[in-house]
Design a protein around this motif. Structure first.
Motif, PDB file in Angstrom:
ATOM      1  N   PHE A   1       1.017  -1.077   0.067  1.00 53.84           N
ATOM      2  CA  PHE A   1       0.115  -0.195   0.103  1.00 53.84           C
ATOM      3  C   PHE A   1       1.118   1.077  -0.391  1.00 53.84           C
ATOM      4  CE2 PHE A   1      -2.011   4.010   1.954  1.00 53.84           C
ATOM      5  CZ  PHE A   1      -3.122   3.915   1.756  1.00 53.84           C
ATOM      6  N   TYR A   2       1.222   1.085   0.679  1.00 57.72           N
ATOM      7  CA  TYR A   2       2.809   2.400   1.221  1.00 57.72           C
ATOM      8  C   TYR A   2       3.699   2.657  -0.291  1.00 57.72           C
ATOM      9  CZ  TYR A   2       6.516   5.204   1.888  1.00 57.72           C
ATOM     10  OH  TYR A   2       7.492   6.606   2.232  1.00 57.72           O
ATOM     11  N   LEU A   3       3.985   1.710  -1.095  1.00 61.95           N
ATOM     12  CA  LEU A   3       4.855   1.951  -2.438  1.00 61.95           C
ATOM     13  C   LEU A   3       3.409   2.046  -3.143  1.00 61.95           C
ATOM     14  CD1 LEU A   3       7.261  -0.712  -2.559  1.00 61.95           C
ATOM     15  CD2 LEU A   3       7.544   1.300  -1.953  1.00 61.95           C
ATOM     16  N   ALA A   4       2.246   1.795  -3.528  1.00 69.92           N
ATOM     17  CA  ALA A   4       2.126   2.317  -4.479  1.00 69.92           C
ATOM     18  C   ALA A   4       1.210   3.889  -3.849  1.00 69.92           C
ATOM     19  CB  ALA A   4       0.006   1.357  -4.685  1.00 69.92           C
ATOM     20  N   TRP A   5       1.336   4.150  -2.347  1.00 72.01           N
ATOM     21  CA  TRP A   5       1.112   5.188  -2.598  1.00 72.01           C
ATOM     22  C   TRP A   5       1.419   6.117  -3.019  1.00 72.01           C
ATOM     23  CZ3 TRP A   5      -4.218   7.547  -0.468  1.00 72.01           C
ATOM     24  CH2 TRP A   5      -3.842   8.989   0.555  1.00 72.01           C
ATOM     25  N   VAL A   6       3.093   6.072  -1.794  1.00 72.10           N
ATOM     26  CA  VAL A   6       3.967   7.133  -2.502  1.00 72.10           C
ATOM     27  C   VAL A   6       4.158   7.483  -3.852  1.00 72.10           C
ATOM     28  CG1 VAL A   6       4.838   7.129  -0.478  1.00 72.10           C
ATOM     29  CG2 VAL A   6       5.748   5.536  -2.138  1.00 72.10           C
ATOM     30  N   ASN A   7       4.321   6.957  -5.256  1.00 72.73           N
ATOM     31  CA  ASN A   7       4.360   6.366  -5.972  1.00 72.73           C
ATOM     32  C   ASN A   7       3.237   6.692  -7.032  1.00 72.73           C
ATOM     33  OD1 ASN A   7       7.328   5.549  -5.755  1.00 72.73           O
ATOM     34  ND2 ASN A   7       6.713   4.159  -5.325  1.00 72.73           N
ATOM     35  N   GLU A   8       2.025   7.075  -6.270  1.00 71.62           N
ATOM     36  CA  GLU A   8       1.264   7.395  -6.821  1.00 71.62           C
ATOM     37  C   GLU A   8       0.966   6.467  -8.494  1.00 71.62           C
ATOM     38  OE1 GLU A   8       0.843  11.735  -7.989  1.00 71.62           O
ATOM     39  OE2 GLU A   8       0.879  12.025  -6.231  1.00 71.62           O
ATOM     40  N   TYR A   9       0.869   4.653  -7.769  1.00 73.46           N
ATOM     41  CA  TYR A   9       0.567   3.690  -9.701  1.00 73.46           C
ATOM     42  C   TYR A   9      -0.609   4.179  -9.136  1.00 73.46           C
ATOM     43  CZ  TYR A   9       4.774   1.780  -8.468  1.00 73.46           C
ATOM     44  OH  TYR A   9       6.758   1.541  -7.751  1.00 73.46           O
ATOM     45  N   GLU A  10      -1.012   4.222 -10.839  1.00 78.02           N
ATOM     46  CA  GLU A  10      -2.205   3.304 -11.390  1.00 78.02           C
ATOM     47  C   GLU A  10      -2.933   2.005 -11.207  1.00 78.02           C
ATOM     48  OE1 GLU A  10      -4.503   6.041 -12.979  1.00 78.02           O
ATOM     49  OE2 GLU A  10      -3.195   7.271 -13.568  1.00 78.02           O
TER      50      GLU A  10
END
Length: 679
Positions: free
Chosen positions: A465-474
């Motif tokens: 979740f953190y990596l998806a959040w900080v990198n703003e992954y689609e």
């Protein structure tokens, strides 16, 4: 140029067929209009202002030969690209006629096929997309797909001509023809090929073939020896013995449904990869893919990457069950045996495939894209074979650059990994290495084990979740032919620390099944029905939900995308857990009968071979294409079934001669019993 080609074809049809060298020297009389058209053809396809004397001589012969309609000159012209129809539909690749070009011979003249890249600027791409009613908002969503689009155009020239002269002439010609358009014309030296360009086998290849033939020869010899001896080494290679293992009806546990789940998930992977090959290869209707990804039917493929988590679940489940059965029976846990067993169960077979990739795949075919495909998948195995065999490539390789020679990135799938799909093995082996940190406390200290288990699961979920959040992954998988270069793929999709939750669920599920010790849990009809409905809903939602992120009117929501990326795989896994749970408890009914049938037991034993080998067939079938393909659901599924049929056949012999003998040798060398069921 299409008109010019038609006129020349008419000329040739009207001319007398030339049968002798004397007649070949006779000029063909052209009218004034025909002569003007011929001059236009020569101005485009015959090099001018050539400095190399030999090239100039051969070019002059080509000009004279084409004026006389000599067969060899007509073949060279016929092999060159003309403006193809359907450019506004995404038909951007014109290969000409590769084979005819490189096979052309006339005295000292030999044909050379060159593939040029014509890159438009972004404004021109947007203009073309407006013909497909693509709005600015939609363009922002598909930019990754189209921003590196380019037109590829082939020419056939005398092999004596330097590539620099070819590039200079056609750069000048194309720029004059496209005056007013912002284009960049480029030609890579490696994209000019002759018959002599094909690589010849050397000592390395002969050594590799010898290594591959050793198990086959050992199998044939052992088949003769085994009836007269019970030698364990001979038995390991015996063809009849290994054949009986493949078709055996014996079951070692109550998890027979695993066989069906394993094989069907493997089929899902093969079909998904075939769609990937079709979408990212040269197609004549490339822009229709932009419409295709907005259909719900496409979600089955786009969201189908989630099927990999079924393998993680099954792997964790089988490791957990095997671990607790072993430590309960022996009362001790030997880490060295635990790790060595798994490593040597998986790696020797993988090493065989790495050897094929690193030394032999370049000889499987030829074509305009053959060199680039080999560079993209052969060199990583030559450079990073060690990280593949140590199962660390998801952490070692992502920063590695694709070899610079592989420059046709918009035409093929490139990878920084040796044997592209083995990122899964890297994850699985990493999970296996760390599984005792969860399993050992559950065995020794139940409460501490449960706390450790829960903390491990939520920690991995939180990282995702953190990596998806900080990198703003689609949300979902990016749809782009540069997929393997995206940060999402390299830093999230293939990394063990983000893919662990389904495996951890499998470890816990295995612990629960072990504690039940075969006891059947009675469930009411309502509970069963609720469970099946909930399972189907969770699995369908996990796949279909990614569709919303492809819609034009969807506005990116950071929280929604991050939750989907981090949690969707666990919800899919929960649905699969119910299927296995129901089958184990006798509530699976027809589904259990189907998944546990003998056919799936046999095919399930071939799944590892299918997993390792199917991309060789898919990648290099595409690389050997001499023309673009037409993308549609029907043709791609048809090709997928062909992939499956051929891969199953090849995997049968691969399992018979390599996987089973190497597994048996591992048991003989380690002299130990399994500490976990095969998975």
């Amino acid at each position: 140029m299409a008109r010019v080609a038609l006129v020349l074809a008419f000329f040739f049809a009207q001319s007398v067929v030339v049968d002798s060298q004397d007649k070949m020297s006779e000029s063909v009389k052209l009218t004034m209009k025909q002569g003007l058209i011929m001059n236009q053809v020569l101005a485009i396809y015959a090099l001018d202002n050539v400095e190399d004397p030999r090239c100039k001589n051969h070019t002059d012969l080509f000009k004279n030969g084409l004026r006389r309609f000599e067969p060899w000159a007509l073949k060279m012209f016929d092999s060159s690209s003309k403006i193809q129809p359907g450019i506004l539909l995404g038909n951007l690749v014109e290969f000409g006629n590769f084979k005819q070009c490189i096979q052309t011979r006339f005295n000292e003249i030999k044909g050379k096929h060159c593939l040029m890249k014509i890159t438009p600027d972004l404004d021109l791409i947007k203009t073309i997309l407006r013909f497909r009613n693509v709005t600015e908002k939609r363009f922002a969503k598909i930019r990754l797909i189209v921003e590196k689009s380019a037109l590829f155009w082939s020419v056939c020239v005398p092999a004596a001509c330097p590539n620099s002269d070819v590039a200079r002439h056609f750069n000048k010609t194309i720029m004059e023809m496209s005056d007013g358009l912002n284009l960049v014309v480029s030609l890579d030296d490696k994209h000019c090929q002759t018959m002599e360009s094909e690589e010849k086998m050397g000592l390395t290849q002969y050594v590799s073939i010898s290594i591959l033939l050793v198990p086959v020869a050992a199998g044939l010899v052992s088949t003769v020896v085994v009836p007269h001896t019970r030698n364990s080494l001979a038995l390991a290679f015996s063809i009849p013995s290994n054949y009986r293992k493949i078709v055996s009806r014996r079951s070692h546990n109550d998890l027979d449904c695993i066989h069906g789940l394993r094989f069907l998930s493997t089929c899902y992977v093969v079909i998904g990869h075939r769609f990937l090959m079709a979408m990212f290869s040269p197609v004549i209707n490339g822009l229709e893919i932009l419409d295709w990804i907005q259909y719900y039917s496409s979600t089955i493929i786009i969201g189908g990457t989630i099927c990999v988590d079924t393998f993680f679940l099954m792997s964790g489940l089988l490791v957990s069950v095997g671990f607790f059965q072993h430590v309960t029976k022996t009362g001790k846990f030997n880490p060295l045996t635990f790790y060595l067993y798994r490593y040597f169960r998986i790696t020797p077979t993988l090493a065989i495939v790495v050897l094929i990739y690193a030394t032999l795949i370049q000889f499987f075919g030829s074509g305009p894209l053959w060199y680039d495909t080999c560079e993209a998948h052969l060199k990583p195995c030559r450079y990073y074979w060690w990280s593949t065999l140590l199962h660390v490539q998801s952490y070692v390789n992502p920063g590695a650059l694709v070899p610079p020679e592989a420059s046709l990135k918009s035409l093929m799938i490139v990878s920084f990994q040796c044997v592209l799909q083995t990122w899964y093995l890297t994850c699985d082996m990493t999970f296996y290495y760390f599984s005792p940190l969860v399993l050992y406390p559950l065995w020794k200290w139940r409460v501490l084990g449960l706390v450790t288990y829960a903390a491990t699961y939520f920690f991995s979920l939180s990282i995702s979740f953190y990596l998806a959040w900080v990198n703003e992954y689609e949300g979902g998988m990016p749809i782009t032919n540069q997929l393997f270069e995206t940060e999402y793929f390299q830093r999230h999709y293939i990394t063990p620390h983000t893919r662990a939750p389904p495996y951890i669920i499998g470890l816990g599920f295995g612990y629960c099944l072990f504690k039940l010790n075969g006891e059947k849990i009675k469930m009411s009809t309502f509970t069963k029905a609720t469970g099946w409905v909930l399972s189907a809903t969770l699995m369908a939602t996990s796949v279909v939900s990614c569709h919303i992120f492809q819609l034009e009117d969807y506005d990116y929501n950071r929280l929604e995308a991050s939750l989907f990326i981090s949690c969707s795989r666990s919800t899919w896994t929960a649905g699969v857990v119910w299927i296995v749970w129901s089958c184990v408890n006798g509530c699976g009914g027809l589904i259990n009968d189907f998944l546990s049938c003998f056919m799936f037991r046999v095919l399930g034993r071939l799944s590892y071979g299918i997993f390792l080998l199917h991309l060789i067939l898919q990648l290099f079938k595409n690389a050997a294409n001499k023309t673009p393909i037409y993308f549609s659901n029907f043709t791609t599924i048809f090709d997928s079934l062909a992939d499956l049929s051929l891969t199953i056949l090849v995997s049968f012999f691969f399992t018979l001669f390599y996987e089973l003998p190497l597994t048996a040798l591992e048991g003989l060398l380690l002299k130990t019993k399994k500490v976990a069921p095969d998975n």
